[in-house]
Design a protein around this motif. Sequence first.
Motif, PDB file in Angstrom:
ATOM      1  N   ALA A 138      -0.519  15.424  -2.051  1.00 55.54           N
ATOM      2  CA  ALA A 138      -0.207  15.545  -0.625  1.00 55.54           C
ATOM      3  C   ALA A 138      -0.944  14.499   0.195  1.00 55.54           C
ATOM      4  N   ILE A 139      -2.217  14.294  -0.103  1.00 50.44           N
ATOM      5  CA  ILE A 139      -2.998  13.296   0.640  1.00 50.44           C
ATOM      6  C   ILE A 139      -2.421  11.906   0.434  1.00 50.44           C
ATOM      7  N   LEU A 140      -2.120  11.564  -0.801  1.00 52.71           N
ATOM      8  CA  LEU A 140      -1.559  10.242  -1.074  1.00 52.71           C
ATOM      9  C   LEU A 140      -0.134  10.115  -0.540  1.00 52.71           C
ATOM     10  N   GLY A 141       0.610  11.209  -0.509  1.00 58.57           N
ATOM     11  CA  GLY A 141       1.933  11.184   0.086  1.00 58.57           C
ATOM     12  C   GLY A 141       1.874  10.910   1.583  1.00 58.57           C
ATOM     13  N   VAL A 142       0.915  11.536   2.251  1.00 52.35           N
ATOM     14  CA  VAL A 142       0.728  11.283   3.684  1.00 52.35           C
ATOM     15  C   VAL A 142       0.330   9.829   3.921  1.00 52.35           C
ATOM     16  N   LEU A 143      -0.555   9.311   3.087  1.00 47.77           N
ATOM     17  CA  LEU A 143      -0.939   7.899   3.218  1.00 47.77           C
ATOM     18  C   LEU A 143       0.250   6.968   2.973  1.00 47.77           C
ATOM     19  N   ALA A 144       1.087   7.306   2.011  1.00 44.77           N
ATOM     20  CA  ALA A 144       2.273   6.483   1.736  1.00 44.77           C
ATOM     21  C   ALA A 144       3.198   6.453   2.944  1.00 44.77           C
ATOM     22  N   LEU A 199       0.824  -1.207   0.000  1.00 43.11           N
ATOM     23  CA  LEU A 199       0.000   0.000   0.000  1.00 43.11           C
ATOM     24  C   LEU A 199       0.863   1.264   0.000  1.00 43.11           C
ATOM     25  N   ALA A 200       1.989   1.239   0.691  1.00 46.65           N
ATOM     26  CA  ALA A 200       2.887   2.397   0.682  1.00 46.65           C
ATOM     27  C   ALA A 200       3.431   2.638  -0.722  1.00 46.65           C
ATOM     28  N   LEU A 201       3.815   1.575  -1.402  1.00 45.36           N
ATOM     29  CA  LEU A 201       4.338   1.731  -2.760  1.00 45.36           C
ATOM     30  C   LEU A 201       3.270   2.221  -3.730  1.00 45.36           C
ATOM     31  N   VAL A 202       2.079   1.675  -3.619  1.00 47.68           N
ATOM     32  CA  VAL A 202       0.984   2.091  -4.507  1.00 47.68           C
ATOM     33  C   VAL A 202       0.627   3.556  -4.263  1.00 47.68           C
ATOM     34  N   CYS A 203       0.491   3.937  -2.999  1.00 47.21           N
ATOM     35  CA  CYS A 203       0.160   5.330  -2.679  1.00 47.21           C
ATOM     36  C   CYS A 203       1.261   6.281  -3.144  1.00 47.21           C
ATOM     37  N   ALA A 204       2.508   5.894  -2.962  1.00 51.99           N
ATOM     38  CA  ALA A 204       3.613   6.744  -3.394  1.00 51.99           C
ATOM     39  C   ALA A 204       3.626   6.902  -4.913  1.00 51.99           C
ATOM     40  N   ALA A 205       3.381   5.818  -5.631  1.00 54.52           N
ATOM     41  CA  ALA A 205       3.374   5.888  -7.093  1.00 54.52           C
ATOM     42  C   ALA A 205       2.235   6.778  -7.591  1.00 54.52           C
ATOM     43  N   ILE A 206       1.074   6.649  -7.002  1.00 50.29           N
ATOM     44  CA  ILE A 206      -0.062   7.482  -7.410  1.00 50.29           C
ATOM     45  C   ILE A 206       0.175   8.940  -7.018  1.00 50.29           C
ATOM     46  N   ALA A 207       0.826   9.166  -5.873  1.00 46.46           N
ATOM     47  CA  ALA A 207       1.142  10.531  -5.459  1.00 46.46           C
ATOM     48  C   ALA A 207       2.092  11.190  -6.454  1.00 46.46           C
ATOM     49  N   VAL A 208       3.074  10.451  -6.934  1.00 45.71           N
ATOM     50  CA  VAL A 208       4.002  10.984  -7.940  1.00 45.71           C
ATOM     51  C   VAL A 208       3.251  11.300  -9.229  1.00 45.71           C
ATOM     52  N   TYR A 209       2.345  10.430  -9.609  1.00 48.68           N
ATOM     53  CA  TYR A 209       1.544  10.662 -10.818  1.00 48.68           C
ATOM     54  C   TYR A 209       0.744  11.963 -10.699  1.00 48.68           C
ATOM     55  N   PHE A 210       0.091  12.166  -9.552  1.00 50.52           N
ATOM     56  CA  PHE A 210      -0.687  13.383  -9.360  1.00 50.52           C
ATOM     57  C   PHE A 210       0.213  14.615  -9.251  1.00 50.52           C
ATOM     58  N   ALA A 211       1.394  14.464  -8.670  1.00 53.28           N
ATOM     59  CA  ALA A 211       2.318  15.596  -8.561  1.00 53.28           C
ATOM     60  C   ALA A 211       2.811  16.027  -9.943  1.00 53.28           C
ATOM     61  N   GLN A 212       3.010  15.080 -10.832  1.00 52.67           N
ATOM     62  CA  GLN A 212       3.431  15.423 -12.186  1.00 52.67           C
ATOM     63  C   GLN A 212       2.336  16.166 -12.939  1.00 52.67           C
ATOM     64  N   GLY A 213       1.089  15.904 -12.563  1.00 48.46           N
ATOM     65  CA  GLY A 213      -0.039  16.604 -13.176  1.00 48.46           C
ATOM     66  C   GLY A 213      -0.418  17.875 -12.450  1.00 48.46           C
ATOM     67  N   HIS A 214       0.400  18.281 -11.477  1.00 48.28           N
ATOM     68  CA  HIS A 214       0.201  19.507 -10.696  1.00 48.28           C
ATOM     69  C   HIS A 214      -1.105  19.500  -9.905  1.00 48.28           C
ATOM     70  N   ASN A 215      -1.553  18.336  -9.488  1.00 48.93           N
ATOM     71  CA  ASN A 215      -2.698  18.223  -8.590  1.00 48.93           C
ATOM     72  C   ASN A 215      -2.134  18.017  -7.192  1.00 48.93           C
TER      73      ASN A 215
END
Length: 61
Positions: free
Chosen positions: A39-45, A18-34
Amino acid sequence: MFGRRVPVKYVLLFSVLLALVCAAIAVYFAQGHNWIAAAILGVLAVWFAVDAVRAWSWKKK
């Protein structure tokens, strides 16, 4: 729950996954400037990574 304890190896495995999945999705959203979703997914990671470290320390005992 229901008088049984979840085995530590499953807590460790699912926390790491779950940490890896959340971190990967957080990076995806960060690249899209969301930034809020990132931040929420980074905290979950981080939350799941800390949980994995705690499970690792239980396993060592």
